[in-house]
Design a protein around this motif. Structure first.
Motif, PDB file in Angstrom:
ATOM      1  N   UNK B 262     -22.768 -29.352 -13.214  1.00  0.00           N
ATOM      2  CA  UNK B 262     -23.303 -28.191 -13.930  1.00  0.00           C
ATOM      3  C   UNK B 262     -24.532 -28.610 -14.711  1.00  0.00           C
ATOM      4  N   UNK B 263     -25.439 -27.703 -14.937  1.00  0.00           N
ATOM      5  CA  UNK B 263     -26.693 -28.078 -15.590  1.00  0.00           C
ATOM      6  C   UNK B 263     -27.231 -26.988 -16.510  1.00  0.00           C
ATOM      7  N   UNK B 264     -27.695 -27.428 -17.684  1.00  0.00           N
ATOM      8  CA  UNK B 264     -28.566 -26.606 -18.519  1.00  0.00           C
ATOM      9  C   UNK B 264     -29.962 -27.191 -18.316  1.00  0.00           C
ATOM     10  N   UNK B 265     -30.895 -26.394 -17.819  1.00  0.00           N
ATOM     11  CA  UNK B 265     -32.222 -26.915 -17.513  1.00  0.00           C
ATOM     12  C   UNK B 265     -33.052 -27.010 -18.789  1.00  0.00           C
ATOM     13  N   UNK B 266     -33.731 -28.137 -18.934  1.00  0.00           N
ATOM     14  CA  UNK B 266     -34.482 -28.401 -20.158  1.00  0.00           C
ATOM     15  C   UNK B 266     -35.683 -27.474 -20.325  1.00  0.00           C
ATOM     16  N   UNK B 267     -35.974 -27.129 -21.571  1.00  0.00           N
ATOM     17  CA  UNK B 267     -37.068 -26.198 -21.842  1.00  0.00           C
ATOM     18  C   UNK B 267     -38.424 -26.890 -21.873  1.00  0.00           C
ATOM     19  N   UNK B 268     -38.471 -28.173 -22.192  1.00  0.00           N
ATOM     20  CA  UNK B 268     -39.758 -28.879 -22.288  1.00  0.00           C
ATOM     21  C   UNK B 268     -39.938 -29.948 -21.231  1.00  0.00           C
ATOM     22  N   UNK B 269     -38.869 -30.715 -21.010  1.00  0.00           N
ATOM     23  CA  UNK B 269     -38.933 -31.818 -20.050  1.00  0.00           C
ATOM     24  C   UNK B 269     -37.815 -31.664 -19.025  1.00  0.00           C
ATOM     25  N   UNK B 270     -37.918 -30.628 -18.184  1.00  0.00           N
ATOM     26  CA  UNK B 270     -36.796 -30.350 -17.262  1.00  0.00           C
ATOM     27  C   UNK B 270     -36.538 -31.497 -16.285  1.00  0.00           C
ATOM     28  N   UNK B 271     -37.520 -32.363 -16.100  1.00  0.00           N
ATOM     29  CA  UNK B 271     -37.329 -33.457 -15.145  1.00  0.00           C
ATOM     30  C   UNK B 271     -36.771 -34.726 -15.773  1.00  0.00           C
ATOM     31  N   UNK B 272     -36.485 -34.659 -17.063  1.00  0.00           N
ATOM     32  CA  UNK B 272     -35.735 -35.765 -17.681  1.00  0.00           C
ATOM     33  C   UNK B 272     -34.286 -35.323 -17.788  1.00  0.00           C
ATOM     34  N   UNK B 273     -33.393 -36.120 -17.208  1.00  0.00           N
ATOM     35  CA  UNK B 273     -31.975 -35.733 -17.150  1.00  0.00           C
ATOM     36  C   UNK B 273     -31.123 -36.540 -18.125  1.00  0.00           C
ATOM     37  N   UNK B 274     -30.263 -35.814 -18.780  1.00  0.00           N
ATOM     38  CA  UNK B 274     -29.222 -36.439 -19.596  1.00  0.00           C
ATOM     39  C   UNK B 274     -27.898 -36.073 -18.952  1.00  0.00           C
ATOM     40  N   UNK B 275     -27.112 -37.104 -18.618  1.00  0.00           N
ATOM     41  CA  UNK B 275     -25.862 -36.861 -17.895  1.00  0.00           C
ATOM     42  C   UNK B 275     -24.670 -37.165 -18.789  1.00  0.00           C
ATOM     43  N   UNK B 276     -23.667 -36.329 -18.686  1.00  0.00           N
ATOM     44  CA  UNK B 276     -22.414 -36.611 -19.352  1.00  0.00           C
ATOM     45  C   UNK B 276     -21.305 -36.378 -18.331  1.00  0.00           C
ATOM     46  N   UNK B 277     -20.364 -37.312 -18.253  1.00  0.00           N
ATOM     47  CA  UNK B 277     -19.378 -37.157 -17.192  1.00  0.00           C
ATOM     48  C   UNK B 277     -18.100 -37.944 -17.365  1.00  0.00           C
ATOM     49  N   UNK B 278     -17.156 -37.567 -16.521  1.00  0.00           N
ATOM     50  CA  UNK B 278     -15.875 -38.257 -16.389  1.00  0.00           C
ATOM     51  C   UNK B 278     -15.445 -38.108 -14.944  1.00  0.00           C
ATOM     52  N   UNK B 279     -14.274 -38.628 -14.593  1.00  0.00           N
ATOM     53  CA  UNK B 279     -13.894 -38.487 -13.184  1.00  0.00           C
ATOM     54  C   UNK B 279     -12.737 -37.515 -12.995  1.00  0.00           C
ATOM     55  N   UNK B 280     -12.909 -36.704 -11.961  1.00  0.00           N
ATOM     56  CA  UNK B 280     -11.994 -35.604 -11.680  1.00  0.00           C
ATOM     57  C   UNK B 280     -10.740 -36.079 -10.958  1.00  0.00           C
ATOM     58  N   UNK B 281     -10.874 -37.147 -10.190  1.00  0.00           N
ATOM     59  CA  UNK B 281      -9.684 -37.667  -9.516  1.00  0.00           C
ATOM     60  C   UNK B 281      -8.838 -38.444 -10.526  1.00  0.00           C
TER      61      UNK B 281
END
Lengths: 458, 458
Positions: B262-281
């Motif tokens: 899922x993503x919220x697209x950045x308003x100023x630097x949309x091409x810099x990604x910050x990821x947060x995650x865990x594993x579903x399995x």
């Protein structure tokens, strides 16, 4: 001869300097985690004895058991300090229901608050007034309250990070609710349990009638958080909902009990005392494993860990297992009175009475100078993830020992789960994690070691 | 027009400066604790779906459920990223016993290790060689091992404060035990569960056969810590004790599965990604509530908390629920491959895969310059009792995203209880405390907020 003394001195200096404080802490923590006894003691207190309400047979069993176990440690002195304690008994299981306007009933989970009188024989059934605060009670006044049951339903505030702050913000409902409501002619009081979880367990705890004559006292009980929500929801739909409850609790005459005390006598400054303690009594609904079985066994373990780790205290180290913290504080008062009479100089007193969870640090009640000394030790605790060193309160049982010059402190374990168990049937041995308990004991022993070695700042 | 732009600029500057970072963190924590959704999501994942082994029906249900829940958040994009995953199945319940020299048997609790082959039909019964290390195995050699079952019994080291260190010191027995033992002609492997408690639950987990041909592979199972002690004790009395075990586990062909993104697209630097995650399995024995249901719902909650708290990210914030961390890391590998192909610049990636316990802080894999920036934020976390900010590892799923310039991090919850539940039937919803889970989610969202606002140090 002088040469030998010199040689011995050099040996001791070398020996001492070789064993750094960091080394001693490592030994203490390793001993607690690999060769500890706190968990076994807690198993016995929780599962072989159980809830230890002041004045009960179980409380006396706990006195005997902990005295015997302290004697087995081979420390210098173990004794009982007599103290008269209140004896309140819960009686038969409480029973309560909500009755809707149509006469249908919903059973709910309640428990008498500690110190409450019984309901009249056969119970009480009355209309209910829900309030969130004493101010609301006052605003409603006698005309809206007389003849009714007052339902105190202010929840613990979930956004406070330290759950004890949330408890502090709510507990006046439980402690003074009946006293306040009775002045407006209420016939009974029901209090939302001091619990941050939604569940079915009522949480007991102390309450007061102040100087109210017997004839003016009204019964008071705690209701589980789930049932508090049910009652509140039903009242929102229909103001004429009635509440019924029955309890047979009563206050008997005071009985004889004891603080249990053990001591390692100091080698250099035997008249300077360092105290470590918890309270031996508990409420009666669970086993009192977190409150305060954990503090009891951790305090006993402090003396054992010092011994096992080869620490020979310069000052006298006392473990005190206080009786009657929950509903009277008689043990703590007696201990402080006797200490004062004897002129015993308690330089440092540390209490563990916030559950057996992962220790986060300590709270200190002392001068800035002594607190600054503590801060120089903070680094020693970092390998054990002990980060919290703040000025603040200490604990109810060591409080009466306060002087202008000494240091009081409280162990501060992680508090997030504490009120899931506090004063409820859920406070059982299985809710305590062995490692967390042992880390707490080691943290306490380490702080005691440092205060013993360095003493107070003048 | 210029005047209006000026006015607007002044308004935004004033507005921004009025809302300090401390204010934003307070809003985030309060929202999580009073209006959070992580616990409800975890309830569904644990109790309505359950264990989510890669390739299982439950894993696919979890993909569908989390995708739908992310869509409900009204974020900019939600999608599935296809990835082929291994499908290993446990089969019928395992069965094992110890047979003494007199023929009497003692049933013990085992579970097949993930990836293990089955025993031959009817099971295996053989003599047992107990070892504590690979070196001991090598020293014993083929003459002492051939035809026997190797019992790896090195316990997790209790005196290590961070339990993950104790795990790291033991897990080679589980991962490589069968591979190593098979080279000496062993017929099976039994491994002491990776658990610091004494209890009756076997803990599964991944294992490898390396390049071993099918014909050389031997079955491998974990035994509960209590039963490991029983087996060891019986062997000490009688070397001829036999061990029997039967399991029907097998590896099937790879199947289609998905990472959920899922993503919220950045308003100023949309091409810099910050990821947060865990594993579903998860593993199949419990519900995978701590491992890693907690990380999944906390990661989802990060995006929800930012939205609820009124934070409009400058950079693109992605939640990634990785498939197949436990036995293949296929999801993480696929995600990193695709990100590389697309040239996506992941400046900061944060993983939660250490349980849903009280957060203590974060571990960072980054340059000193970026770590120093993090340290300037440390004070903001103090009101929330988040003290641990150290350089170190991050997490298995974000690991493949490592570059020379970016920052990887892992949430570090209190680890004392983690291995009571890890990969065992005890890893269920009731072992997770709501507040602890929510504090973790808020801590993650706060760190994401800061990295979004300040970006990386060049």
């Amino acid at each position: 001869m002088k040469f030998i003394i010199l040689l011995l001195s050099v040996f001791f200096i070398l020996n001492t300097s070789a064993q750094t404080d960091a080394d001693v802490l490592k030994t203490i923590y390793t001993t607690s985690l690999t060769n500890g006894n706190s968990y076994q003691w807690l198993d016995h207190l929780s599962n072989q004895i159980g809830g230890r309400l002041s004045g009960s047979l179980n409380a006396e069993k706990a006195v005997e058991y902990t005295k015997e176990e302290l004697e087995k440690l081979g420390i210098d002195k173990v004794w009982l300090q007599p103290v008269m304690v209140p004896k309140w008994v819960r009686g038969a299981p409480e029973f309560a229901f909500i009755e809707s306007g149509f006469g249908s009933t919903t059973n709910v989970n309640i428990c008498a608050l500690g110190g409450s009188i019984a309901t009249p024989f056969g119970g009480i059934k009355a209309n209910v007034v829900e309030v969130k605060s004493m101010e609301e009670l006052e605003a409603l006044g006698k005309e809206n309250i007389e003849g009714k049951i007052v339902f105190f339903n202010r929840p613990m505030q979930a956004d406070l990070i330290q759950t004890f702050d949330a408890y502090g913000g709510c507990v006046n409902q439980r402690y003074s609710g009946a006293l306040e409501a009775s002045t407006y002619g209420a016939v009974g009081v029901i209090v939302r349990s001091m619990n941050l979880r939604q569940d079915d367990f009522p949480h007991t705890g102390s309450m007061t009638y102040g100087d109210l004559p017997l004839s003016k006292r009204i019964p008071s009980a705690a209701i589980s958080t789930n049932d508090a929500n049910t009652l509140s929801g039903m009242l929102a739909l229909d103001k004429n909902v009635k509440f019924y409850f029955s309890q047979t609790s009563k206050q008997l005459n005071d009985v004889q009990s004891y603080n249990v005390i053990g001591q390692i006598t100091g080698s250099e400054f035997p008249n300077e005392y360092i105290l470590v303690g918890g309270h031996l009594d508990s409420w009666d609904l669970g086993d009192g494993a977190h409150d305060d079985g954990a503090g009891v066994v951790q305090s006993m373990e402090v003396l054992r860990l010092l011994k096992e780790s080869g620490v020979k205290p310069k000052r006298s180290i006392r473990v005190v297992l206080f009786m009657n913290e929950e509903n009277g504080l008689r043990g703590a008062t007696k201990y402080a009175d006797v200490a004062k009479q004897k002129g015993e100089n308690h330089i440092f007193s540390l209490e563990s009475d916030s559950g057996g969870f992962t220790p986060r640090g300590f709270s200190f009640d002392c001068s800035d100078a002594n607190f600054n000394q503590v801060l120089t030790w903070q680094e020693l605790f970092q390998p054990y993830l002990i980060h919290y060193f703040e000025k603040g309160g200490s604990g109810a049982d060591v409080g009466p020992l306060k002087t202008d010059t000494n240091v009081l402190a409280g162990l501060r374990p992680d508090s997030q789960r504490y009120f899931d168990y506090h004063h409820a049937a859920t406070d059982t041995f299985d809710a305590v994690n062995k490692r967390e308990l042992e880390l707490g004991a080691a943290s306490m022993a380490s702080l005691v070691y440092l205060f013993d070695k360095y003493g107070l700042v003048k």
